[in-house]
Design a protein around this motif. Sequence first.
Motif, PDB file in Angstrom:
ATOM      1  N   CYS A 256       0.830  -1.210   0.000  1.00 36.13           N
ATOM      2  CA  CYS A 256       0.000   0.000   0.000  1.00 36.13           C
ATOM      3  C   CYS A 256       0.858   1.251   0.000  1.00 36.13           C
ATOM      4  CB  CYS A 256      -0.927  -0.001   1.212  1.00 36.13           C
ATOM      5  SG  CYS A 256      -0.012   0.244   2.759  1.00 36.13           S
ATOM      6  N   ALA A 258       2.279   2.630   2.505  1.00 30.61           N
ATOM      7  CA  ALA A 258       2.225   3.417   3.749  1.00 30.61           C
ATOM      8  C   ALA A 258       3.503   3.254   4.567  1.00 30.61           C
ATOM      9  CB  ALA A 258       1.017   3.016   4.585  1.00 30.61           C
ATOM     10  N   HIS A 264       1.021  -5.930   2.607  1.00 27.46           N
ATOM     11  CA  HIS A 264      -0.217  -6.532   3.088  1.00 27.46           C
ATOM     12  C   HIS A 264      -0.422  -7.927   2.520  1.00 27.46           C
ATOM     13  CE1 HIS A 264      -2.217  -3.322   5.259  1.00 27.46           C
ATOM     14  NE2 HIS A 264      -1.803  -2.460   4.349  1.00 27.46           N
ATOM     15  N   CYS A 319      -2.607  -0.538   9.953  1.00 27.84           N
ATOM     16  CA  CYS A 319      -1.746   0.162   9.000  1.00 27.84           C
ATOM     17  C   CYS A 319      -2.328   1.554   8.750  1.00 27.84           C
ATOM     18  CB  CYS A 319      -1.686  -0.620   7.693  1.00 27.84           C
ATOM     19  SG  CYS A 319      -0.669   0.163   6.422  1.00 27.84           S
ATOM     20  N   CYS A 321      -2.828   3.064   6.157  1.00 27.74           N
ATOM     21  CA  CYS A 321      -3.694   3.156   4.971  1.00 27.74           C
ATOM     22  C   CYS A 321      -5.156   2.859   5.304  1.00 27.74           C
ATOM     23  CB  CYS A 321      -3.210   2.194   3.891  1.00 27.74           C
ATOM     24  SG  CYS A 321      -3.539   0.460   4.288  1.00 27.74           S
ATOM     25  N   ARG A 323      -6.362  -0.227   6.009  1.00 25.33           N
ATOM     26  CA  ARG A 323      -6.726  -1.625   5.762  1.00 25.33           C
ATOM     27  C   ARG A 323      -6.592  -2.444   7.047  1.00 25.33           C
ATOM     28  NH1 ARG A 323      -4.304  -0.025   1.135  1.00 25.33           N
ATOM     29  NH2 ARG A 323      -5.458  -0.423  -0.784  1.00 25.33           N
TER      30      ARG A 323
HETATM   31 ZN   LIG Z   1      -1.447  -0.376   4.423  1.00 28.81          ZN
END
Ligand SMILES: [Zn+2]
Length: 432
Positions: A256, A258, A264, A319, A321, A323
């Motif tokens: 992602c 991040a 992930h 995380c 992001c 998720r």
């Molecule tokens: Zn993430």
Amino acid sequence: MSGTSFYNREIETMRRERLREWQGERLRSLLAELAANEFYQAKARAAGITLERIERIEDLASLPFTTKAELVEDQAARPPFGRLLTYPLSNYRYFHQTSGTTGRPLRWLDTDESWNWWTRCWGMVYRAAGITAGDVVFCAFSFGPFISHWTAISGAWHVGAMAIAAGGMNSEQRLQTLTDNRCTVLISTPTYALHLAEVASLQGINLRDSAIRRTIHAGEPGASLPAVRQAIETAWGATCFDHAGATEVGAWAFDCGAEAGAIHLNEAEFIFEVIDPANGEAVAEGARGELVITNLGRGCMPVVRYRTGDLVEMTSEPCACGRGFARIRGGVLGRADDMMIVRGVNLYPSAIDNLIRSRPEVIEYEVRVRRVAGMDDLLIRLETAEAVPFAETAGALLAIFRRQFGIRVSLEHAATGSLPRYEFKARRFKRV
Ligand SMILES: [Zn+2]
């Protein structure tokens, strides 16, 4: 900058308890489908288990692992496809096989439905890397029966991007095609991204001026190693994303952006376990172990509790992001069977790769693992840029190896262009 977006926001941002329930539902429907799968029915019978009776993810642990050796043996005993096909052969349309780097290739078939599943898994890889319609994806691979090249193309179309299959070209032709068509995304192994950069610089092309803004990598651990990532991003002036997949399993991880080096796991489509490779027991969260995967959307030719041989450290910490999917720190850290013991220190090729790539003047290298006076010893042969004296590179690397691992290695200068270059699955480590 991450620029990540979601493929399926609802599932990707589920709370973990809800995600487990979702996985449990998917698992039950997979196991029901496997009532017609001879391979898994035979395995369950041998273990005294009825697949259809498994209700919860926790009960999955009662099933035996699946190993690559078993699959190879099954296909050899019942050629060409073994007993792993759930449906009659006429249902299958897509033929692929593994690269065979570790032995006899495994053949793998997909139906339309499972192919679309693969494509969706890649959709998540692309969306997370911010790829959309308007992007032009350049796939720098030799297209053959290896699956990930085709699924990368199919996934790019799926998210609305244009895709170029750059097979049958040498590096110069690829650079030309990539710049002529203003490609915005490079898909390649980390090694090959660095090799293309080397060829470009010999031709006086500055890739930072190209339209490439993202690079997505797989096939080797490199893109989650800080030094390799840095080298690629510097050479290409782009953001580098890692991803992981396997022919037998699917595209199971994505980046992602991040947190550099933490990718992930796609828990919408797979169930992941991390085990101690020695005894098969689950390890504590965050501890290093072998990744075991069950894929949930490929019931036509599935893997259940498949031992990947990949060593990872998994965390389910949230995380940035948003998720809920767990992550593996450092990506795939190595292969369970790749470990070397050098003067009593356990070493993986990926760790050595990261150290060597911390010196930007290193163009290519090769590691020879030798037996000297009863101990493993590393001889590292290096091709380096002329601008930096070799003695300086050697001194710096010796110090880094001493500091990081407490070992002495031998270094040797290799003539420019003398070491092999790799497009796919580099084999830089050789036991001599
Ligand atoms: Zn993430």
